[in-house]
Write an enzyme that holds these catalytic residues in place. Structure first.
Site, PDB file in Angstrom:
ATOM      1  CG  PHE A 207      -2.068  -0.944   1.060  1.00  0.00           C
ATOM      2  CD1 PHE A 207      -3.240  -0.527   0.456  1.00  0.00           C
ATOM      3  CD2 PHE A 207      -1.944  -2.277   1.434  1.00  0.00           C
ATOM      4  CE1 PHE A 207      -4.279  -1.412   0.228  1.00  0.00           C
ATOM      5  CE2 PHE A 207      -2.966  -3.178   1.211  1.00  0.00           C
ATOM      6  CZ  PHE A 207      -4.146  -2.742   0.615  1.00  0.00           C
ATOM      7  CG  HIS A 208       2.466   3.164  -3.081  1.00  0.00           C
ATOM      8  ND1 HIS A 208       2.249   1.948  -3.669  1.00  0.00           N
ATOM      9  CD2 HIS A 208       2.486   4.057  -4.094  1.00  0.00           C
ATOM     10  CE1 HIS A 208       2.152   2.085  -4.966  1.00  0.00           C
ATOM     11  NE2 HIS A 208       2.287   3.369  -5.268  1.00  0.00           N
ATOM     12  NE  ARG A 209      -1.568   5.176  -6.439  1.00  0.00           N
ATOM     13  CZ  ARG A 209      -0.724   4.399  -7.143  1.00  0.00           C
ATOM     14  NH1 ARG A 209      -0.910   3.116  -7.261  1.00  0.00           N
ATOM     15  NH2 ARG A 209       0.320   4.938  -7.729  1.00  0.00           N
TER      16      ARG A 209
END
Ligand code: UD1
Ligand code: UDP
Length: 371
Positions: A207-209
């Site tokens: 996850f990185h958005r």
């Protein structure tokens, strides 16, 4: 002997390196051209940049702009200024940008202001969510570049609908899959980075958005979801630096690290990461590229986003869009590999098609896009 044509390949962030590597190696094999690696320095950690040069057998960048992090305005402005100078000092025959990161748009802008031809590999993808920074980069890049090289036919349709001349659009296939095809034997042969999970059922999460990790309330829902899922299926969670920083700031990192079933680690290199994915029962992510890799491999992928710029991974592949709140209850018993099927031109030969096209384009005098 005629002089070799210089072709710039722009890399900036993690998802760029698996896209430029196959093209670099293919162009290097051609006697008429000279590929030049340009690294803007958006990603600079060993695990977000250097490791990919090693994994993909790339030499050190020929041109390192060293821009580093910053706000989007800072990153865009600094890249335009630094790259404009590099282009003015030694103009290449062609600039090649990939994907949708800030440097994709910034380098295109710098080159087009100097009337240099630009090719965009992975052109035409659209999430239709203009709050995504990448969507703005895609729109800016595709509105002014000269050659649009697309990974799927939906991308051609998007470009035509936006008024891009059909003669500028070329369906070449998915270049990321070239890297996967080339590296597959080595990935399979290497030891699992987490031997305790090898041969067991487990999931991989990334996850990185900003929409998922920058908002405190959403980050909490994400952590609760991953914690609940890890209680049902062991999870490998390589933490992107943005996500690590947000978790730390929100006081959620230590709890996640201590969660039963959770293997939390630094970002992994490509072969280590893909080795984990190869053995995974499922992947839960908000990554763009991971949706494509899991589709190619037939591994169930759950994408916690409201939209995807890669709809083919949903219609023809294994990808499903879900809400972050759905992560806790994901089905963990899906059959591995059951849905793998070939997608048109996701065949490991995209770089060859792109290099052939570049040769034709440059030998025709590199006509700039009109209209
Ligand atoms: C960028 C791209 C995104 C892509 C992602 C891939 C844009 C607009 N975003 O997002 O499309 O999906 O890369 O991973 O171009 N940081 C480090 N070390 C690094 C790199 C970043 O510590 O090597 C930290 C910095 O604190 C930085 C933050 O991560 O402020 C975010 O980095 P940035 O490159 O701005 O955006 P990403 O979220 O990585
Ligand atoms: N990736 C990797 N190590 C990780 C996470 C991802 O090598 O720890 C690879 C992944 O296999 C894919 C690419 O990075 O090839 C995708 O990059 P990312 O998710 O950062 O960006 P996006 O595709 O969302 O723009």
């Amino acid at each position: 002997m005629t002089k070799k044509q210089t072709i710039h390949l722009i890399g900036a962030a993690r998802p760029n390196f698996m896209k430029i590597a196959p093209l670099y190696h293919e162009l290097k094999r051609r006697s008429w051209c000279d590929p030049v690696l340009v690294h803007t320095g958006q990603h600079y950690d060993q695990g977000m940049s250097d490791v990919f040069f090693r994994d993909f057998g790339l030499p050190a960048p020929d041109l390192a702009l060293g821009i580093g992090g910053g706000t989007h305005g800072e990153q865009l402005g600094k890249v335009v200024m630094a790259y404009e100078k590099a282009l003015t000092d030694a103009p290449p025959a062609l600039v090649t940008v990939v994907g949708d990161v800030n440097a994709t748009a910034a380098c295109t802008l710098a080159a087009k202001k100097l009337n240099l031809p630009v090719a965009h590999v992975e052109a035409g993808l659209r999430s239709r969510d203009r709050t995504m920074p990448e969507e703005i980069n895609r729109l800016v890049t595709d509105s002014i570049c000269d050659l649009h090289l697309t990974p799927s036919q939906d991308a051609d349709e998007n470009l035509l609908a936006e008024g891009v001349p059909a003669s500028c659009i070329h369906f070449v296939g998915n270049i990321m899959i070239d890297s996967l095809v080339a590296m597959q034997p080595a990935i399979k042969a290497q030891p699992h980075p987490f031997p305790q999970l090898d041969g067991r059922r487990y999931g991989v999460a990334t996850f990185h958005r900003p929409a998922n990790v920058d908002d405190g309330a959403m980050l909490k829902v994400l952590v609760e979801g991953l914690t609940a899922l890890a209680a049902r299926l062991p999870l490998i969670l390589p933490l992107h630096p943005r996500t690590r920083a947000r978790l730390q700031a929100a006081g959620l990192l230590a709890g996640l690290e201590a969660t039963a079933g959770m293997t939390l680690c630094e970002p992994l290199g490509y072969t280590d990461f893909m080795r984990c994915v190869f053995g995974a029962a499922l992947v839960v992510t908000d990554s763009g590229g991971v949706q494509e890799e899991t589709t190619y491999l037939g591994i169930p992928c759950f994408t916690a986003r409201t939209s995807t710029e890669r709809p083919i991974t949903v219609t023809l592949g294994t990808n499903r869009l879900i809400a972050v709140a759905d992560i806790a209850g994901l089905p963990v018993d899906a059959a591995h590999g059951a849905q793998a099927k070939p997608l048109p031109l996701w065949d490991g030969k995209t770089a060859v098609r792109v290099a052939d096209l570049f040769e034709m384009y440059l030998s025709a005098g590199a006509p700039l896009r009109q209209g």
